[in-house]
Design a protein around this motif. Structure first.
Motif, PDB file in Angstrom:
ATOM      1  N   PHE A 295     -14.477  11.295 -72.775  1.00  0.00           N
ATOM      2  CA  PHE A 295     -14.918  12.228 -71.736  1.00  0.00           C
ATOM      3  C   PHE A 295     -16.043  13.099 -72.293  1.00  0.00           C
ATOM      4  O   PHE A 295     -15.844  13.866 -73.232  1.00  0.00           O
ATOM      5  CB  PHE A 295     -13.740  13.103 -71.305  1.00  0.00           C
ATOM      6  N   GLN A 296     -17.244  12.958 -71.734  1.00  0.00           N
ATOM      7  CA  GLN A 296     -18.394  13.727 -72.202  1.00  0.00           C
ATOM      8  C   GLN A 296     -19.272  14.097 -71.015  1.00  0.00           C
ATOM      9  O   GLN A 296     -20.237  13.417 -70.698  1.00  0.00           O
ATOM     10  CB  GLN A 296     -19.191  12.942 -73.247  1.00  0.00           C
ATOM     11  N   PRO A 297     -18.951  15.186 -70.338  1.00  0.00           N
ATOM     12  CA  PRO A 297     -19.718  15.575 -69.152  1.00  0.00           C
ATOM     13  C   PRO A 297     -21.127  16.017 -69.517  1.00  0.00           C
ATOM     14  O   PRO A 297     -21.380  16.495 -70.628  1.00  0.00           O
ATOM     15  CB  PRO A 297     -18.894  16.738 -68.591  1.00  0.00           C
TER      16      PRO A 297
ATOM     17  N   ASP B 127     -10.761  11.607 -75.962  1.00  0.00           N
ATOM     18  CA  ASP B 127     -11.215  10.325 -75.433  1.00  0.00           C
ATOM     19  C   ASP B 127     -12.733  10.368 -75.272  1.00  0.00           C
ATOM     20  O   ASP B 127     -13.403  11.191 -75.877  1.00  0.00           O
ATOM     21  CB  ASP B 127     -10.518   9.999 -74.105  1.00  0.00           C
TER      22      ASP B 127
ATOM     23  N   SER C  64     -11.427  17.828 -66.563  1.00  0.00           N
ATOM     24  CA  SER C  64     -11.724  16.718 -65.667  1.00  0.00           C
ATOM     25  C   SER C  64     -12.955  17.069 -64.845  1.00  0.00           C
ATOM     26  O   SER C  64     -13.321  18.244 -64.720  1.00  0.00           O
ATOM     27  CB  SER C  64     -10.534  16.411 -64.748  1.00  0.00           C
ATOM     28  N   ASP C  65     -13.604  16.057 -64.301  1.00  0.00           N
ATOM     29  CA  ASP C  65     -14.833  16.272 -63.535  1.00  0.00           C
ATOM     30  C   ASP C  65     -14.547  17.052 -62.254  1.00  0.00           C
ATOM     31  O   ASP C  65     -13.480  16.935 -61.659  1.00  0.00           O
ATOM     32  CB  ASP C  65     -15.478  14.937 -63.169  1.00  0.00           C
TER      33      ASP C  65
END
Length: 200
Positions: free
Chosen positions: A178-180, A176, A132-133
């Motif tokens: 999610f691609q930081p 999902d 998570s961020d």
């Protein structure tokens, strides 16, 4: 199949096919084998293919069978590091047992059947690391993203953690979008049940 053999032997039958053809022909082959009820022994180096095709998997190393079981049994209960590594990419952390736990940068995990001070290897599959961020921070379990790549519906994210010989690269696979960004910071979370601990 025409002479109706009692046993069918397949040696990496789909290895030379492109991805789309491989999936299609693999599905057709499995349907035919189920319909004809022919016992089949298939050799493959592809763990996904083994888990998809097999009722029972035999994992071999240096000519010896080291574990036999259903796909679920081998994936969730590998009896050693070789079997765990056969079933797909895996992150390996070398550490020591303190107060009954294996202490790693990704968390402290219960280590039953080990003694205080034992050197162990902690194995965690990329898909079992939840990210998570996080804002830039020096808190525990917050790391900087080194690479971030999208592959279909998944993202592969690499980040560095402190290792026995300096920095060690860890890979996470998120299912999902999610691609930081590279250089951003992420928090990690790993469940004890997704961790495998073996002696060295």
């Amino acid at each position: 199949i025409a002479p109706r053999p009692k046993i069918l032997l397949l040696d990496e039958p789909f290895s030379s096919l492109d991805m789309t053809s491989r999936l299609q022909i693999r599905n057709q082959t499995l349907d035919i084998l189920k319909q004809t009820n022919i016992a089949t022994l298939m050799v493959t180096h592809d763990p996904e293919e083994a888990m998809y095709m097999a009722d029972q998997i035999l994992v071999m190393n240096e000519g010896r069978i080291i574990q036999v079981g259903t796909p679920d049994e081998l994936y969730y209960k590998p009896n050693n590091a070789i079997v765990a590594g056969f079933l797909g990419p895996i992150n390996k952390l070398i550490t020591f047992v303190e107060n009954g736990k294996a202490i790693t940068p990704l968390g402290s995990f219960i280590a039953p059947n080990f003694n205080e001070g034992d050197k162990v290897q902690v194995l965690i599959r990329p898909e079992c690391i939840n990210l998570s961020d996080a804002n830039e921070s020096k808190e525990n379990k917050i790391f900087e993203v080194v690479t971030s790549r999208m592959i279909g519906g998944d993202s592969l994210i690499n980040f560095n953690v402190p290792g026995t010989n300096g920095k060690q690269s860890i890979q996470a696979r998120m299912s999902d979008d999610f691609q930081p960004a590279i250089g951003s910071y992420i928090k990690t979370e790993v469940n004890d049940k997704d961790v495998y601990i073996y002696p060295i």
